[in-house]
Design a protein around this motif. Structure first.
Motif, PDB file in Angstrom:
ATOM      1  N   GLY A   1       0.816  -1.207   0.000  1.00 56.88           N
ATOM      2  CA  GLY A   1       0.000   0.000   0.000  1.00 56.88           C
ATOM      3  C   GLY A   1       0.844   1.249   0.000  1.00 56.88           C
ATOM      4  N   ARG A   2       1.930   1.216   0.803  1.00 58.14           N
ATOM      5  CA  ARG A   2       2.804   2.386   0.898  1.00 58.14           C
ATOM      6  C   ARG A   2       3.480   2.669  -0.442  1.00 58.14           C
ATOM      7  NH1 ARG A   2       7.399   2.418   5.468  1.00 58.14           N
ATOM      8  NH2 ARG A   2       5.613   2.126   6.804  1.00 58.14           N
ATOM      9  N   ARG A   3       3.930   1.573  -1.107  1.00 56.02           N
ATOM     10  CA  ARG A   3       4.585   1.757  -2.413  1.00 56.02           C
ATOM     11  C   ARG A   3       3.623   2.383  -3.408  1.00 56.02           C
ATOM     12  NH1 ARG A   3       7.269  -3.090  -1.438  1.00 56.02           N
ATOM     13  NH2 ARG A   3       5.654  -4.274  -2.479  1.00 56.02           N
ATOM     14  N   ALA A   4       2.388   1.909  -3.344  1.00 56.12           N
ATOM     15  CA  ALA A   4       1.400   2.436  -4.295  1.00 56.12           C
ATOM     16  C   ALA A   4       1.133   3.916  -4.034  1.00 56.12           C
ATOM     17  CB  ALA A   4       0.103   1.641  -4.177  1.00 56.12           C
ATOM     18  N   VAL A   5       1.156   4.299  -2.751  1.00 58.71           N
ATOM     19  CA  VAL A   5       0.918   5.701  -2.422  1.00 58.71           C
ATOM     20  C   VAL A   5       2.111   6.554  -2.849  1.00 58.71           C
ATOM     21  CG1 VAL A   5       0.687   7.323  -0.501  1.00 58.71           C
ATOM     22  CG2 VAL A   5      -0.696   5.256  -0.552  1.00 58.71           C
ATOM     23  N   GLU A   6       3.327   5.991  -2.635  1.00 58.41           N
ATOM     24  CA  GLU A   6       4.510   6.748  -3.014  1.00 58.41           C
ATOM     25  C   GLU A   6       4.618   6.918  -4.521  1.00 58.41           C
ATOM     26  OE1 GLU A   6       7.531   4.510  -1.132  1.00 58.41           O
ATOM     27  OE2 GLU A   6       7.288   5.505   0.808  1.00 58.41           O
ATOM     28  N   ARG A   7       4.114   5.917  -5.295  1.00 61.38           N
ATOM     29  CA  ARG A   7       4.158   6.015  -6.752  1.00 61.38           C
ATOM     30  C   ARG A   7       2.729   5.946  -7.275  1.00 61.38           C
ATOM     31  NH1 ARG A   7       6.698   1.888  -9.280  1.00 61.38           N
ATOM     32  NH2 ARG A   7       6.558   0.470  -7.541  1.00 61.38           N
ATOM     33  N   PRO A   8       2.020   7.061  -7.193  1.00 62.77           N
ATOM     34  CA  PRO A   8       0.598   7.013  -7.541  1.00 62.77           C
ATOM     35  C   PRO A   8       0.328   6.695  -8.995  1.00 62.77           C
ATOM     36  CG  PRO A   8       1.330   9.263  -7.191  1.00 62.77           C
ATOM     37  CD  PRO A   8       2.467   8.382  -6.793  1.00 62.77           C
ATOM     38  N   PHE A   9       1.357   6.814  -9.869  1.00 64.17           N
ATOM     39  CA  PHE A   9       1.105   6.540 -11.284  1.00 64.17           C
ATOM     40  C   PHE A   9       1.520   5.131 -11.677  1.00 64.17           C
ATOM     41  CE2 PHE A   9       1.552  11.126 -10.945  1.00 64.17           C
ATOM     42  CZ  PHE A   9       0.273  11.475 -11.363  1.00 64.17           C
ATOM     43  N   ALA A  10       1.567   4.253 -10.667  1.00 64.51           N
ATOM     44  CA  ALA A  10       1.921   2.867 -10.957  1.00 64.51           C
ATOM     45  C   ALA A  10       0.656   2.029 -11.061  1.00 64.51           C
ATOM     46  CB  ALA A  10       2.820   2.313  -9.858  1.00 64.51           C
ATOM     47  N   GLY A  11       0.676   1.087 -11.996  1.00 59.85           N
ATOM     48  CA  GLY A  11      -0.387   0.096 -12.109  1.00 59.85           C
ATOM     49  C   GLY A  11      -1.774   0.689 -12.236  1.00 59.85           C
ATOM     50  N   ARG A  12      -2.703   0.076 -11.481  1.00 63.18           N
ATOM     51  CA  ARG A  12      -4.092   0.509 -11.572  1.00 63.18           C
ATOM     52  C   ARG A  12      -4.261   1.934 -11.083  1.00 63.18           C
ATOM     53  NH1 ARG A  12      -7.533  -4.623  -9.341  1.00 63.18           N
ATOM     54  NH2 ARG A  12      -7.043  -6.040 -11.028  1.00 63.18           N
ATOM     55  N   ARG A  13      -3.454   2.268 -10.087  1.00 60.03           N
ATOM     56  CA  ARG A  13      -3.581   3.625  -9.562  1.00 60.03           C
ATOM     57  C   ARG A  13      -3.259   4.664 -10.626  1.00 60.03           C
ATOM     58  NH1 ARG A  13      -3.797   4.648  -3.919  1.00 60.03           N
ATOM     59  NH2 ARG A  13      -4.076   2.716  -2.792  1.00 60.03           N
ATOM     60  N   ARG A  14      -2.336   4.299 -11.536  1.00 65.34           N
ATOM     61  CA  ARG A  14      -1.996   5.247 -12.604  1.00 65.34           C
ATOM     62  C   ARG A  14      -3.235   5.558 -13.436  1.00 65.34           C
ATOM     63  NH1 ARG A  14       2.641   3.820 -16.851  1.00 65.34           N
ATOM     64  NH2 ARG A  14       3.919   4.131 -15.028  1.00 65.34           N
ATOM     65  N   VAL A  15      -3.969   4.498 -13.766  1.00 70.07           N
ATOM     66  CA  VAL A  15      -5.181   4.676 -14.575  1.00 70.07           C
ATOM     67  C   VAL A  15      -6.191   5.520 -13.806  1.00 70.07           C
ATOM     68  CG1 VAL A  15      -7.109   3.477 -15.663  1.00 70.07           C
ATOM     69  CG2 VAL A  15      -4.798   2.500 -15.768  1.00 70.07           C
ATOM     70  N   ALA A  16      -6.348   5.178 -12.495  1.00 73.46           N
ATOM     71  CA  ALA A  16      -7.322   5.910 -11.686  1.00 73.46           C
ATOM     72  C   ALA A  16      -6.955   7.387 -11.594  1.00 73.46           C
ATOM     73  CB  ALA A  16      -7.386   5.295 -10.286  1.00 73.46           C
ATOM     74  N   TRP A  17      -5.663   7.644 -11.385  1.00 72.94           N
ATOM     75  CA  TRP A  17      -5.228   9.044 -11.291  1.00 72.94           C
ATOM     76  C   TRP A  17      -5.418   9.757 -12.632  1.00 72.94           C
ATOM     77  CZ3 TRP A  17      -3.756  12.157  -7.325  1.00 72.94           C
ATOM     78  CH2 TRP A  17      -3.535  11.553  -6.101  1.00 72.94           C
ATOM     79  N   ALA A  18      -5.139   9.049 -13.723  1.00 74.78           N
ATOM     80  CA  ALA A  18      -5.280   9.670 -15.040  1.00 74.78           C
ATOM     81  C   ALA A  18      -6.736  10.023 -15.314  1.00 74.78           C
ATOM     82  CB  ALA A  18      -4.749   8.727 -16.117  1.00 74.78           C
ATOM     83  N   VAL A  19      -7.629   9.079 -14.993  1.00 76.36           N
ATOM     84  CA  VAL A  19      -9.055   9.318 -15.216  1.00 76.36           C
ATOM     85  C   VAL A  19      -9.523  10.494 -14.369  1.00 76.36           C
ATOM     86  CG1 VAL A  19     -11.364   8.350 -14.843  1.00 76.36           C
ATOM     87  CG2 VAL A  19      -9.588   6.968 -15.932  1.00 76.36           C
ATOM     88  N   ALA A  20      -9.086  10.475 -13.089  1.00 71.36           N
ATOM     89  CA  ALA A  20      -9.489  11.563 -12.191  1.00 71.36           C
ATOM     90  C   ALA A  20      -8.955  12.898 -12.707  1.00 71.36           C
ATOM     91  CB  ALA A  20      -8.972  11.287 -10.782  1.00 71.36           C
ATOM     92  N   GLY A  21      -7.708  12.898 -13.184  1.00 68.55           N
ATOM     93  CA  GLY A  21      -7.109  14.130 -13.703  1.00 68.55           C
ATOM     94  C   GLY A  21      -7.839  14.638 -14.923  1.00 68.55           C
ATOM     95  N   LEU A  22      -8.176  13.719 -15.822  1.00 66.99           N
ATOM     96  CA  LEU A  22      -8.899  14.116 -17.032  1.00 66.99           C
ATOM     97  C   LEU A  22     -10.271  14.673 -16.697  1.00 66.99           C
ATOM     98  CD1 LEU A  22      -8.004  11.254 -19.528  1.00 66.99           C
ATOM     99  CD2 LEU A  22      -7.456  13.684 -19.770  1.00 66.99           C
ATOM    100  N   ALA A  23     -10.930  13.992 -15.759  1.00 67.89           N
ATOM    101  CA  ALA A  23     -12.259  14.453 -15.370  1.00 67.89           C
ATOM    102  C   ALA A  23     -12.178  15.857 -14.800  1.00 67.89           C
ATOM    103  CB  ALA A  23     -12.869  13.488 -14.344  1.00 67.89           C
ATOM    104  N   LEU A  24     -11.166  16.072 -13.948  1.00 63.39           N
ATOM    105  CA  LEU A  24     -11.000  17.387 -13.338  1.00 63.39           C
ATOM    106  C   LEU A  24     -10.707  18.444 -14.400  1.00 63.39           C
ATOM    107  CD1 LEU A  24     -10.909  18.733 -10.524  1.00 63.39           C
ATOM    108  CD2 LEU A  24      -8.434  18.414 -10.564  1.00 63.39           C
TER     109      LEU A  24
END
Lengths: 201, 182
Positions: free
Chosen positions: A78-101
Motif C-alpha cells: 500500500g505504501r509503495r502504491a501511495v509513493e508512486r501514484p502513477f503505478a499500475g491501476r492507480r496510474r489509470v485511476a489518477w489519469a481518469v481523475a485528472g482528465l475528469a477534473l
C-alpha cells in the motif's frame, strides 16, 4: 504508622520503590499489626498469579509473527502504491481523475461559463465573413449588428438552441466548423440583406 | 533499531520477537481476553511499523512500544464500552452471560487454574487507568519511573494507582486469596 499508610507502603514494597527509612517503619508496624500482615500475604499471592506472558505456546508466537508479516507485506504494498501514484491501476485511476477534473475546469472556464461573444474567436470562412468580423470588433455598432444577425441565423439553423443560440455556439467550438457552405452562405446573405454588410465575394 | 527506522523489515521482525510477549501481556491485561489481546498486539506492531520513522532515540524502544500498546488498548476499551452501551439499549441484542472464573484462552482451560481466571477477571474489572498501571508494573515488571514515562504521568501517580488497584483487587479476591493461603 497507621494501617492506611502501611498498605500504601506495602504496594511500594512489592514494586521495589520503598526507601530504607520507610521500610523500617513499615516493618515495625507489621510486627504489631496482624491485619496488615494478612494484607501483605494477600498482595503477595495476588502478585504471584499475575503471569507476565499470559501463557502462550511457541506455535502461537510463530503464527503471530507470520500473520504480522503478512499484514506488513500488505502495508508495504500500500505504501509503495501511495509513493508512486502513477503505478499500475492507480496510474489509470489518477489519469481518469485528472482528465475528469481538467474537463470540468475546461468546461467551466473555457466553454460553459457564459461569456460575451468574441467575434475574433469565430472561424473565418470562404465567403469573406472574416474581414467583416474583424471590422465589427473595432466598431461596436457594427459588432452589435453582426451579432444580432448571427444569433438570428443560428436560431434558424439550430432551432433547438432557441434559448440562447450564441451560448450554444460558444459552448461548442466546432459549431461553426459543422456548418455547411450553404448555411454559412445564408448567414452572410442575411447580413448583406439586413445590414448591407458581408456576403460572398 | 536504526535499521528498523530506515524501514528494514528483518530488523523490525527482530524487534517484534523481542517485545511481542510483553506487548501481548499488556494487551491481555487491558482487554482480559486472549482473542482481543491477539488483535490488539498485531495492531500495536502495525502502528509501530507505520510510525517507526518518527521514533526518537531519546526514549527507549520498549517505553515507546508499551505506550502504543496502552493507547491502543485504551482506545479499544472505549470503543468496547460504547458498543456495550449500545447493545444494552437494544432489547433484541443477545447479551452473552459470562461464566465466572471461566478462562477465555483458546489454548484450553486445563493450563489455567481457577485462581488465575479469577485474578484475570478481577483485573479486567479495574478502571482503565488503574488497569494500565497494573499491567505495566505488576504484569510486566516495569519500575514506577518507566511506567510513568509510558503513561505520561508522575511516578507518584503510578504508585498511587498501584496501591488503589491492589486494594480493589484484594477486596474483590479476598475470600479466595485467603482460601488459597490457608
Amino acid at each position: 504508622m497507621r494501617c492506611r499508610a502501611a498498605q500504601r507502603r506495602l504496594s511500594d514494597e512489592l514494586d521495589g520503590t520503598l526507601d530504607p527509612g520507610r521500610r523500617s517503619r513499615l516493618e515495625a508496624h507489621l510486627r504489631v499489626c496482624p491485619a496488615c500482615r494478612a494484607y501483605r500475604g494477600g498482595l503477595a499471592r495476588l502478585q504471584a498469579e499475575v503471569r507476565p506472558e499470559a501463557g502462550r505456546s511457541a506455535e502461537y508466537w510463530a503464527g503471530f509473527e507470520k500473520r504480522l508479516e503478512a499484514r506488513l507485506d500488505g502495508e508495504e504494498a500500500g505504501r509503495r502504491a501511495v509513493e508512486r501514484p502513477f503505478a499500475g491501476r492507480r496510474r489509470v485511476a489518477w489519469a481518469v481523475a485528472g482528465l475528469a477534473l481538467a474537463a470540468v475546469a475546461a468546461a467551466w472556464f473555457g466553454l460553459l461559463r457564459p461569456r460575451p461573444i468574441l467575434i475574433a474567436d469565430w472561424p473565418q470562412d470562404e465567403y469573406g465573413l472574416a474581414p467583416l468580423l474583424l471590422e465589427a470588433e473595432a466598431d461596436p455598432e457594427l459588432g452589435r449588428a453582426v451579432e444580432g444577425e448571427i444569433r438570428a441565423s443560428i436560431r434558424e439553423i439550430a432551432p433547438a438552441a432557441d434559448a440562447d443560440a450564441a451560448a450554444l455556439a460558444a459552448a461548442d467550438p466546432l459549431f461553426w466548423e459543422g456548418l455547411s457552405e450553404e448555411e454559412l452562405g445564408a448567414i452572410a446573405a442575411g447580413l448583406e440583406r439586413d445590414n448591407g454588410l458581408g456576403g460572398p465575394k | 533499531m536504526d535499521e528498523a527506522r530506515r524501514g528494514g523489515r528483518e530488523a523490525f521482525a527482530e524487534l517484534v520477537r523481542r517485545h511481542e510477549r510483553r506487548v501481548y501481556g499488556v494487551c491481555f491485561r487491558m482487554a482480559g481476553d486472549h482473542a482481543e489481546a491477539d488483535d490488539l498486539a498485531q495492531e500495536v506492531f502495525l502502528t509501530a511499523w507505520r510510525a517507526i520513522g518518527s521514533f526518537r532515540r531519546n526514549s527507549s524502544f520498549y517505553t515507546w512500544i508499551y505506550r502504543i500498546a496502552v493507547n491502543t488498548s485504551l482506545t479499544h476499551l472505549k470503543k468496547k464500552r460504547r458498543e456495550k452501551a449500545r447493545a444494552a439499549f437494544d432489547e433484541n441484542a443477545a447479551v452473552p452471560v459470562p461464566v465466572p472464573g471461566a478462562p477465555s484462552s483458546p489454548e484450553g482451560s486445563s493450563a489455567l487454574n481457577e485462581l488465575k481466571g479469577r485474578v484475570d477477571e478481577a483485573v479486567g474489572s479495574l478502571p482503565a487507568h488503574f488497569r494500565a498501571s497494573f499491567a505495566l508494573v505488576a504484569g510486566e515488571g516495569l519500575s514506577h519511573r518507566d511506567a510513568a514515562r509510558v503513561l505520561g504521568c508522575s511516578e507518584n501517580c503510578v504508585a498511587w494507582r498501584m496501591h488503589k488497584a491492589r486494594k480493589l483487587l484484594r477486596a474483590r479476591l479476598r475470600p479466595f486469596l485467603e482460601e488459597v493461603g490457608s
